[in-house]
Write an enzyme that holds these catalytic residues in place. Structure first.
Site, mmCIF file in Angstrom:
data_model
loop_
_atom_site.group_PDB
_atom_site.id
_atom_site.type_symbol
_atom_site.label_atom_id
_atom_site.label_comp_id
_atom_site.label_asym_id
_atom_site.label_seq_id
_atom_site.Cartn_x
_atom_site.Cartn_y
_atom_site.Cartn_z
ATOM 1 C CE LYS A 53 -3.871 -2.432 2.142
ATOM 2 N NZ LYS A 53 -4.668 -2.740 3.333
ATOM 3 C CD GLN A 97 -3.586 -4.368 6.432
ATOM 4 O OE1 GLN A 97 -3.665 -3.328 5.795
ATOM 5 N NE2 GLN A 97 -4.068 -5.491 5.965
ATOM 6 C CG ASP A 120 -9.548 -0.066 5.114
ATOM 7 O OD1 ASP A 120 -9.424 -0.518 3.963
ATOM 8 O OD2 ASP A 120 -8.729 -0.249 6.021
HETATM 9 N N1 GUN Z 1 -7.051 -6.847 6.173
HETATM 10 C C1 GUN Z 1 -7.431 -7.598 5.118
HETATM 11 N N2 GUN Z 1 -7.971 -6.815 4.158
HETATM 12 C C2 GUN Z 1 -7.931 -5.553 4.625
HETATM 13 C C3 GUN Z 1 -8.335 -4.307 4.089
HETATM 14 O O1 GUN Z 1 -8.857 -4.183 2.979
HETATM 15 N N3 GUN Z 1 -8.109 -3.225 4.889
HETATM 16 C C4 GUN Z 1 -7.540 -3.339 6.108
HETATM 17 N N4 GUN Z 1 -7.388 -2.236 6.808
HETATM 18 N N5 GUN Z 1 -7.170 -4.473 6.632
HETATM 19 C C5 GUN Z 1 -7.353 -5.572 5.892
#
Ligand code: GUN
Length: 288
Positions: A53, A97, A120
């Site tokens: 990311k 995350q 998110d």
């Molecule tokens: N863990 C697995 N997929 C995601 C996501 O799309 N965003 C976040 N923040 N954590 C995750």
């Protein structure tokens, strides 16, 4: 006949290209979109996702603010960081995350993120907007899945869609998005009595469980579109999806590979949401 492979990697690259123009428009006004990326603990998969990311942010000219916190971080410390990021003008989006280490309450954290920074889309405001068919941040993985269907001309209207997995990150929001596009949607989960029969009825089969190859080839209807959202590490250390790709591609009409399907699209849609957050604050509209 073998399925058409849905190229998520290529589609994600196209979305990133389009975002560059949006970022330039912001840059012309002296604005750099900023994304705060919060990682708590040492989960190896989470570390990898966060690194991807941050790298994509750099490539696009989005400023990423990395916050790596130890496993021992308390809920109060994490909430304090969220409050600081909520108040920080340079931060347009906040991503925490998941999963968080044991003992931390992810739900409370999602509630704390300012709605206008919830890139998110896991907070109550964003998920409420999704239920109400109002504009808002759409969770990135389901949004990416819908973009893949759209790019390959797969219109959910009037089709039977089956979503396997009911997480807030993928399954539930994806079902809402398919419903919004007029599919007849069935949600399956660990208590579904006859998963095979449900899957075999699907014109669009989306799987987000996190169990390697749990969907065998004989669970796929001839000609179906299969969106595999699982990312699992196989016995040989390679990434495998929730669908047995080799078998399923002989029956499906369309199928996403793992890797190279939902993964890159998730990151592209996170970038989209971050640019959307920055443009909305600036009173500008997205062009796509
Ligand atoms: N863990 C697995 N997929 C995601 C996501 O799309 N965003 C976040 N923040 N954590 C995750």
């Amino acid at each position: 006949m073998a399925a058409t492979i849905i190229d998520g990697k290529k589609l994600a690259a196209e979305i990133r290209e389009k975002l560059k123009a949006e970022i330039q428009e912001l840059s012309d006004r002296g604005i750099t979109p900023g994304l705060a990326v919060v990682l708590v603990g040492e989960n190896p998969a989470s570390k990898k996702y966060v690194a991807s990311k941050e790298k994509t942010c750099q490539q696009l000219g989005i400023q990423s603010f990395g916050h790596k916190l130890p496993e021992t971080t308390s809920q109060a410390e994490l909430l304090k960081l969220i409050d600081e990021l909520n108040a920080d003008e340079k931060v347009h989006g906040i991503l925490v995350q998941l999963p968080l280490p044991k003992g931390l309450d992810a739900k409370e954290v999602m509630h704390r993120i300012a709605p206008e920074k919830d890139v998110d889309g896991f907070g109550p405001h964003s998920l409420g907007a999704l239920m109400l068919d109002e504009p808002g941040f759409i969770p990135c993985t389901p949004h990416g899945a819908m973009k893949m269907l759209e790019a390959y001309g797969i219109d959910p209207a009037g089709k039977k869609a089956v979503v396997v997995g009911r997480s807030i990150i993928v399954g539930k929001p994806l079902a809402m998005l398919l419903l919004r596009k007029n599919a007849t949607v069935t949600m399956c989960h660990s208590k579904t009595p006859d998963l095979k029969a449900e899957c075999l009825s699907a014109d669009i089969l989306c799987v987000a469980v996190g169990r390697a190859k749990m969907i065998s080839g004989d669970m796929v209807k001839e000609g179906a579109a299969v969106i595999d959202i699982g990312i699992n590490v196989g016995p040989d250390g390679k990434l495998v999806g929730d669908v047995d790709f080799q078998a399923a591609k002989e029956r499906a009409g369309f199928i996403t590979p793992v890797p190279g399907g939902a993964g890159p699209m998730t990151i592209a849609m996170l970038m989209y949401n971050t640019v959307l957050a920055a443009k909305t604050r600036a009173g500008l509209k997205m062009s796509f």
